[in-house]
Structures are given as C-alpha cells and as structure tokens.
Design an enzyme around this catalytic site. Sequence first.
Site, PDB file in Angstrom:
ATOM      1  N   GLN A 105       0.847  -1.210   0.000  1.00  0.00           N
ATOM      2  CA  GLN A 105       0.000   0.000   0.000  1.00  0.00           C
ATOM      3  C   GLN A 105       0.881   1.259   0.000  1.00  0.00           C
ATOM      4  O   GLN A 105       0.453   2.304  -0.457  1.00  0.00           O
ATOM      5  CB  GLN A 105      -0.908   0.019   1.230  1.00  0.00           C
ATOM      6  CG  GLN A 105      -1.925  -1.110   1.255  1.00  0.00           C
ATOM      7  CD  GLN A 105      -2.805  -1.036   2.472  1.00  0.00           C
ATOM      8  OE1 GLN A 105      -3.858  -0.407   2.485  1.00  0.00           O
ATOM      9  NE2 GLN A 105      -2.358  -1.672   3.545  1.00  0.00           N
ATOM     10  N   ASP A 108       6.443   4.322  -1.168  1.00  0.00           N
ATOM     11  CA  ASP A 108       7.795   4.821  -0.866  1.00  0.00           C
ATOM     12  C   ASP A 108       8.937   4.043  -1.516  1.00  0.00           C
ATOM     13  O   ASP A 108      10.106   4.365  -1.289  1.00  0.00           O
ATOM     14  CB  ASP A 108       7.991   4.847   0.664  1.00  0.00           C
ATOM     15  CG  ASP A 108       7.771   3.466   1.321  1.00  0.00           C
ATOM     16  OD1 ASP A 108       7.307   3.419   2.482  1.00  0.00           O
ATOM     17  OD2 ASP A 108       8.047   2.440   0.660  1.00  0.00           O
ATOM     18  N   HIS A 123      -0.981   1.192  -4.465  1.00  0.00           N
ATOM     19  CA  HIS A 123      -1.335   2.614  -4.364  1.00  0.00           C
ATOM     20  C   HIS A 123      -0.364   3.493  -5.128  1.00  0.00           C
ATOM     21  O   HIS A 123      -0.350   4.700  -4.939  1.00  0.00           O
ATOM     22  CB  HIS A 123      -1.396   3.048  -2.887  1.00  0.00           C
ATOM     23  CG  HIS A 123      -2.590   2.470  -2.185  1.00  0.00           C
ATOM     24  ND1 HIS A 123      -2.726   2.493  -0.817  1.00  0.00           N
ATOM     25  CD2 HIS A 123      -3.702   1.838  -2.643  1.00  0.00           C
ATOM     26  CE1 HIS A 123      -3.871   1.909  -0.478  1.00  0.00           C
ATOM     27  NE2 HIS A 123      -4.476   1.501  -1.575  1.00  0.00           N
ATOM     28  N   CYS A 131       0.645  11.799 -17.223  1.00  0.00           N
ATOM     29  CA  CYS A 131      -0.281  12.771 -17.810  1.00  0.00           C
ATOM     30  C   CYS A 131      -1.586  12.046 -18.161  1.00  0.00           C
ATOM     31  O   CYS A 131      -1.570  11.106 -18.967  1.00  0.00           O
ATOM     32  CB  CYS A 131       0.326  13.370 -19.083  1.00  0.00           C
ATOM     33  SG  CYS A 131      -0.810  14.516 -19.893  1.00  0.00           S
TER      34      CYS A 131
HETATM   35  N1  APR Z   1       5.433  -2.077  12.792  1.00  0.00           N
HETATM   36  C1  APR Z   1       4.239  -2.601  12.367  1.00  0.00           C
HETATM   37  N2  APR Z   1       3.073  -1.910  12.371  1.00  0.00           N
HETATM   38  C2  APR Z   1       3.120  -0.638  12.815  1.00  0.00           C
HETATM   39  C3  APR Z   1       4.306  -0.016  13.271  1.00  0.00           C
HETATM   40  C4  APR Z   1       5.496  -0.795  13.239  1.00  0.00           C
HETATM   41  N3  APR Z   1       6.661  -0.283  13.654  1.00  0.00           N
HETATM   42  N4  APR Z   1       4.003   1.264  13.649  1.00  0.00           N
HETATM   43  C5  APR Z   1       2.674   1.429  13.431  1.00  0.00           C
HETATM   44  N5  APR Z   1       2.150   0.295  12.948  1.00  0.00           N
HETATM   45  C6  APR Z   1       0.772   0.025  12.548  1.00  0.00           C
HETATM   46  C7  APR Z   1      -0.280   0.867  13.237  1.00  0.00           C
HETATM   47  O1  APR Z   1      -0.686   0.239  14.453  1.00  0.00           O
HETATM   48  C8  APR Z   1      -1.403   0.852  12.203  1.00  0.00           C
HETATM   49  O2  APR Z   1      -2.264  -0.266  12.410  1.00  0.00           O
HETATM   50  O3  APR Z   1       0.680   0.355  11.182  1.00  0.00           O
HETATM   51  C9  APR Z   1      -0.670   0.669  10.868  1.00  0.00           C
HETATM   52  C10 APR Z   1      -0.676   1.910  10.001  1.00  0.00           C
HETATM   53  O4  APR Z   1      -2.012   2.143   9.629  1.00  0.00           O
HETATM   54  P1  APR Z   1      -2.337   3.381   8.659  1.00  0.00           P
HETATM   55  O5  APR Z   1      -1.599   4.586   9.134  1.00  0.00           O
HETATM   56  O6  APR Z   1      -3.817   3.419   8.508  1.00  0.00           O
HETATM   57  O7  APR Z   1      -1.664   2.978   7.259  1.00  0.00           O
HETATM   58  P2  APR Z   1      -2.214   1.989   6.155  1.00  0.00           P
HETATM   59  O8  APR Z   1      -3.013   0.894   6.754  1.00  0.00           O
HETATM   60  O9  APR Z   1      -1.067   1.632   5.291  1.00  0.00           O
HETATM   61  O10 APR Z   1      -3.205   2.956   5.314  1.00  0.00           O
HETATM   62  C11 APR Z   1      -3.686   2.479   4.077  1.00  0.00           C
HETATM   63  O11 APR Z   1      -4.544   4.708   3.643  1.00  0.00           O
HETATM   64  O12 APR Z   1      -4.316   7.009   3.581  1.00  0.00           O
HETATM   65  C12 APR Z   1      -4.249   5.859   2.840  1.00  0.00           C
HETATM   66  O13 APR Z   1      -3.029   5.648   0.860  1.00  0.00           O
HETATM   67  C13 APR Z   1      -2.890   5.650   2.240  1.00  0.00           C
HETATM   68  O14 APR Z   1      -1.836   3.541   1.688  1.00  0.00           O
HETATM   69  C14 APR Z   1      -2.478   4.267   2.741  1.00  0.00           C
HETATM   70  C15 APR Z   1      -3.792   3.628   3.111  1.00  0.00           C
HETATM   71 ZN    ZN Z   2       0.448  15.110 -21.746  1.00  0.00          ZN
END
Ligand code: APR
Ligand code: ZN
Length: 246
Positions: A105, A108, A123, A131
Amino acid sequence: MAINADSLAQLRGILVKSKRFVFLTGAGISQESGIPTFRGNGGLWKTHDPAKLATLSSFHENPSLVWGYYSYRQKLISKCQPNPAHLAISKIKEQKKGDSWVLIQNVDNLHRLAGSKNIIELHGNIFKLSCIRCGYSGYMDMDMVLPPKCTNCESVLEPCVVMFEEALPQKEWATSIELSFSCDLVFIAGTSLNVSPVNTLPSYAKDNNAVLAEVNPEETWLSRFMDFSIKGSSADVLPNIYNLMK
Ligand code: APR
Ligand code: ZN
C-alpha cells in the site's frame, strides 16, 4: 514480540510448507524508516486533512496545494532507507524461493530498494508521475517547478499515487485478488486495514483457507479473525521470523 514459542514454531512450519505466500504491507512497515503512518500515533491524517491533500477532487481544485503535499512527502521519503522489516521480507522470499509476492500500500519504493521481487504497488509510487491527457509517464525530478506540466501536451501532470476517489490500477488489483484467492499464507504487516478495497484481500485468502498472520503493535478490526496476531513492530518480528527459517 508477543508470540509464544509454540505459535512461532507452528508459524515456522506453515511458512516452510507454504507453496505460495503473500505479504500485505502498509504504512507501519516504513515507520521505522522514519516515514510517519497515516492513522497510528503521530499519523499524517492527525495533522493534515486528506480531503484537502489526497483526493482526486482536491487535485483538480488546487493542483499546486496537492503537489506541494506530495513534493514534501517525496523529499522526506527520498532520505529514508529500507529497515530490517523490508530486508527480512526480501530475505524470506529469497530463502523460500517458490512463489511469493508483496502487495504494497505504501508508495515509498522501500520494498524494491530492499531487493524484493514480485512486488505489486497497489497505491502507486510517489517518485513517478503521469499525464492523464496524453498518457506520458516518467519519474519526478524533485526540483521541478510545481505543478509540473506535461512536455507533450502542456497539461498538469499527476503524481502516480492512487488518491482517494481514484480506482486502483486494474491489472495490479486483479493480480492481487487472484494471488489472495490462491495463496496458502498471508503475512499482514503494518496496516490498519482501514482502507478499501485492499482491506478485502485477507477475506479472499480466508475463503481459500489460507493462514492469516498479522504483525502490528496494535489491535486492528481484523485481529480477532487472524490465525496468528503477533503484537510487535515489523522491524522486530519479521527478522525473527526469518531467523526461524534459517
Ligand atoms: N510495525 C508494524 N506496524 C506498525 C508499526 C510498526 N513499527 N508502527 C505502526 N504500525 C501500525 C499501526 O498500528 C497501524 O495499524 O501500522 C498501521 C498503520 O495504519 P495506517 O496509518 O492506517 O496505514 P495503512 O493501513 O497503510 O493505510 C492504508 O490509507 O491514507 C491511505 O493511501 C494511504 O496507503 C495508505 C492507506
Ligand atoms: Zn500530456
């Protein structure tokens, strides 16, 4: 790392026997590379409004503001390196040979930098741009004037990141569903499973009787459906799982 030795031994056995396994990762796996998550503690969406910065409509209304946000994230991410979690996934896949994939997802590029093959960027990738008018696509020069214009047709270029209100790339999504239906093990690491449609993939795997192993320091809404719910950071747990395999 909160998992007892029996469960770890059981998980190791499943991993060794697995014919096709999938990693499904999210922002948490890059947290220890210095990239903030979205919803966890210190998450981006706690201080920034995704409706203004990361939706297709906000991009069309104010491309300069949205490009300013993505350019800020590109500059931050370009200074970050893969952490032991990314490296462990690359080594587990290498060790197991066989058929394994990483469904990503994050935008990076860190799984690719860690050497993982068979990756699917659901994503997109924050270093790419395209474009929508003429189909041009390329890599972002971080010093380009924002918002960047297409050299072919003068339109405003879009970051190749799936924004809210946007569909996932079709081929990547179709392949991810097929892999989820046909794998026997899914490691779900670093994702809150808050965002659809990616958060439906574990249920497709379960429909195929796959084993679900979650790695997250916090509970998620799916933790109670997991066969293994390992409380801990991915940079701690995943290298431990790799060590079990050696
Ligand atoms: N190791 C493992 N998990 C972790 C760590 C770590 N060191 N630190 C935090 N987490 C967990 C958190 O507990 C949380 O459940 O990672 C999760 C991050 O959740 P989100 O911030 O919601 O990220 P994600 O699930 O990837 O979001 C999905 O949402 O905004 C959109 O496009 C964006 O790809 C992203 C999508
Ligand atoms: Zn173009």
